[in-house]
Design an enzyme around this catalytic site. Structure first.
Site, mmCIF file in Angstrom:
data_model
loop_
_atom_site.group_PDB
_atom_site.id
_atom_site.type_symbol
_atom_site.label_atom_id
_atom_site.label_comp_id
_atom_site.label_asym_id
_atom_site.label_seq_id
_atom_site.Cartn_x
_atom_site.Cartn_y
_atom_site.Cartn_z
ATOM 1 C CB SER A 178 -0.862 0.154 1.477
ATOM 2 O OG SER A 178 -1.495 1.212 1.369
ATOM 3 C CE1 TYR A 191 -4.312 -2.219 4.772
ATOM 4 C CE2 TYR A 191 -3.553 -0.127 4.581
ATOM 5 C CZ TYR A 191 -4.146 -1.163 4.068
ATOM 6 O OH TYR A 191 -4.141 -1.429 2.742
HETATM 7 P P1 NAD Z 1 -11.762 -5.779 -0.774
HETATM 8 O O1 NAD Z 1 -12.376 -5.672 0.539
HETATM 9 O O2 NAD Z 1 -12.265 -5.912 -2.012
HETATM 10 O O3 NAD Z 1 -10.706 -7.008 -0.660
HETATM 11 C C1 NAD Z 1 -9.948 -7.339 0.678
HETATM 12 C C2 NAD Z 1 -10.460 -8.849 0.729
HETATM 13 O O4 NAD Z 1 -9.744 -9.395 1.983
HETATM 14 C C3 NAD Z 1 -11.933 -9.156 1.382
HETATM 15 O O5 NAD Z 1 -12.765 -9.428 -0.075
HETATM 16 C C4 NAD Z 1 -11.560 -10.413 2.003
HETATM 17 O O6 NAD Z 1 -12.069 -11.627 1.082
HETATM 18 C C5 NAD Z 1 -10.092 -10.366 2.389
HETATM 19 N N1 NAD Z 1 -9.961 -11.032 3.639
HETATM 20 C C6 NAD Z 1 -9.981 -9.829 4.537
HETATM 21 N N2 NAD Z 1 -9.962 -10.440 5.848
HETATM 22 C C7 NAD Z 1 -9.932 -11.668 5.448
HETATM 23 C C8 NAD Z 1 -9.871 -13.009 6.509
HETATM 24 N N3 NAD Z 1 -9.585 -12.804 7.802
HETATM 25 N N4 NAD Z 1 -9.735 -14.237 6.015
HETATM 26 C C9 NAD Z 1 -9.870 -14.302 4.606
HETATM 27 N N5 NAD Z 1 -10.001 -13.196 3.731
HETATM 28 C C10 NAD Z 1 -10.182 -12.009 4.344
HETATM 29 O O7 NAD Z 1 -10.553 -4.559 -0.782
HETATM 30 P P2 NAD Z 1 -9.255 -4.077 -1.757
HETATM 31 O O8 NAD Z 1 -9.073 -2.842 -1.454
HETATM 32 O O9 NAD Z 1 -9.501 -4.851 -2.873
HETATM 33 O O10 NAD Z 1 -8.162 -4.964 -0.915
HETATM 34 C C11 NAD Z 1 -7.356 -5.756 -1.262
HETATM 35 C C12 NAD Z 1 -5.980 -5.405 -0.962
HETATM 36 O O11 NAD Z 1 -5.477 -4.218 -1.500
HETATM 37 C C13 NAD Z 1 -5.622 -5.508 0.552
HETATM 38 O O12 NAD Z 1 -4.452 -5.998 0.922
HETATM 39 C C14 NAD Z 1 -5.521 -3.926 1.093
HETATM 40 O O13 NAD Z 1 -4.610 -3.680 2.077
HETATM 41 C C15 NAD Z 1 -4.992 -3.321 -0.243
HETATM 42 N N6 NAD Z 1 -4.893 -1.999 -0.616
HETATM 43 C C16 NAD Z 1 -6.108 -1.441 -0.902
HETATM 44 C C17 NAD Z 1 -6.184 -0.232 -1.144
HETATM 45 C C18 NAD Z 1 -7.456 0.583 -1.497
HETATM 46 O O14 NAD Z 1 -7.350 1.752 -1.330
HETATM 47 N N7 NAD Z 1 -8.432 0.015 -1.733
HETATM 48 C C19 NAD Z 1 -4.849 0.395 -1.468
HETATM 49 C C20 NAD Z 1 -3.874 0.051 -1.001
HETATM 50 C C21 NAD Z 1 -3.844 -1.383 -0.624
#
Ligand code: NAD
Ligand code: MG
Length: 286
Positions: A178, A191
């Site tokens: 991130s 986080y």
């Molecule tokens: P999202 O909510 O669509 O995806 C996150 C997924 O993590 C969830 O769908 C869930 O299935 C899974 N998850 C969470 N806790 C879990 C658990 N205990 N067991 C199994 N699965 C679990 O959101 P996203 O933003 O697509 O997130 C994906 C990744 O991207 C994450 O690692 C997040 O930190 C990272 N990220 C997101 C952003 C943003 O702005 N959206 C920015 C930087 C990094």
């Protein structure tokens, strides 16, 4: 693609669902065109039900990969939609519900992915959790801390250890980091710390696994419109989400997935390992 610079106020509870989001995120459903960069590959995408993980699953499938998707049991509806897109691309999709905070479940997800796909070439450690509805370190509950560290670090270790019993020469691991690793927000200090640790781990694991012909990289997204955001940010943050980037808007999952394809493919990244690729709308990742 949504170019609007603001989002309507909205709130969900974790883990959040795609159906409840306005506008609906773009996962590349109508836009991603594959060019045989992952033909015959077998990939596991944790958290592949929604958001960035769904966009990666769709892109990988259109590049020729079979995909296993792990997700929380309450996300069955989102996972089913991802599976429909993967199968529409003519590829196999294995659905693996389970809470990765549990060690046996996390290891089992990796072993089942390899077993049901008939091997494993690419692991995408994408599942992640944050909570930003707080103002100070004093507001960080032990329950939050456990969930953040277990999901973002412990699970990543467990899934990776198990997956490495299956991934061989030419395979790769891609961790979802991130912008928070480089420009941490005070509301996300736990986080952000896990994401900095993931960058460190990525470099170190690349050093260990290079001699086995396995590459390890990370993608560091900026603000991306996914269920994680309305499920964990304040409503005030949501309405201006992404406005503070040089490009002046949030990104869509479809705009992040190509970075994962690039890093996974032997066509484009056979000599790329130990790097963190920013997809941040212009924020620096160094
Ligand atoms: P999202 O909510 O669509 O995806 C996150 C997924 O993590 C969830 O769908 C869930 O299935 C899974 N998850 C969470 N806790 C879990 C658990 N205990 N067991 C199994 N699965 C679990 O959101 P996203 O933003 O697509 O997130 C994906 C990744 O991207 C994450 O690692 C997040 O930190 C990272 N990220 C997101 C952003 C943003 O702005 N959206 C920015 C930087 C990094
Ligand atoms: Mg989800």
């Amino acid at each position: 693609m949504n170019q609007d610079q603001s989002f309507p106020p909205q709130q969900q509870e974790p883990p959040g669902s795609t159906e409840q989001m306005t506008p609906t995120p773009d996962h590349g459903e109508e836009s991603y065109v594959g060019s045989e960069k992952l033909v015959g590959y077998k990939a596991l995408v944790t958290g592949g039900d929604s958001g960035i993980g769904r966009a990666v699953a769709i892109a990988f499938a259109r590049e020729g990969a079979d995909v296993a998707v792990s997700y929380l049991p309450e996300e069955e509806q989102d996972a089913t939609t991802t599976a429909q897109w993967v199968r529409a691309a003519g590829r196999q999709c294995v659905l693996l519900p389970g809470d990765l905070q549990d060690e046996a479940t996390a290891r089992g997800v990796a072993h089942r992915a390899a077993g049901e796909l008939g091997g494993l070439d690419v692991l995408v450690n994408n599942a992640g959790y944050q909570m930003a509805r707080r103002e100070s370190i004093a507001d960080v509950t032990t329950a939050d801390l456990d969930r953040v560290l277990k999901t973002n670090l412990y699970a990543l270790f467990w899934v990776t250890q198990a997956a490495l019993e299956h991934i061989g020469d030419g395979g790769s691991i891609i961790n979802n980091s991130s912008i928070q690793a480089f420009q941490p927000s005070t509301t996300l200090l736990d986080y952000a710390a896990t994401k900095a640790a993931i960058n460190n781990l990525t470099v170190n694991l690349a050093a260990e696994l290079g001699p086995r012909g396995i590459r390890v990289n990370a993608v560091a997204p900026g603000p991306i419109w996914t269920p994680l955001q309305p499920a964990t940010q304040t409503e005030e943050k949501i309405t201006s989400f992404g406005a503070d980037t040089p490009l002046g808007r949030a990104g869509q999952p479809a705009e992040v997935a190509p970075a994962f394809v690039f890093l996974a493919s032997p066509v484009t990244a056979s000599y790329v390992s130990g790097t963190v690729l920013g997809v941040t709308g212009g924020k620096p990742v160094f």
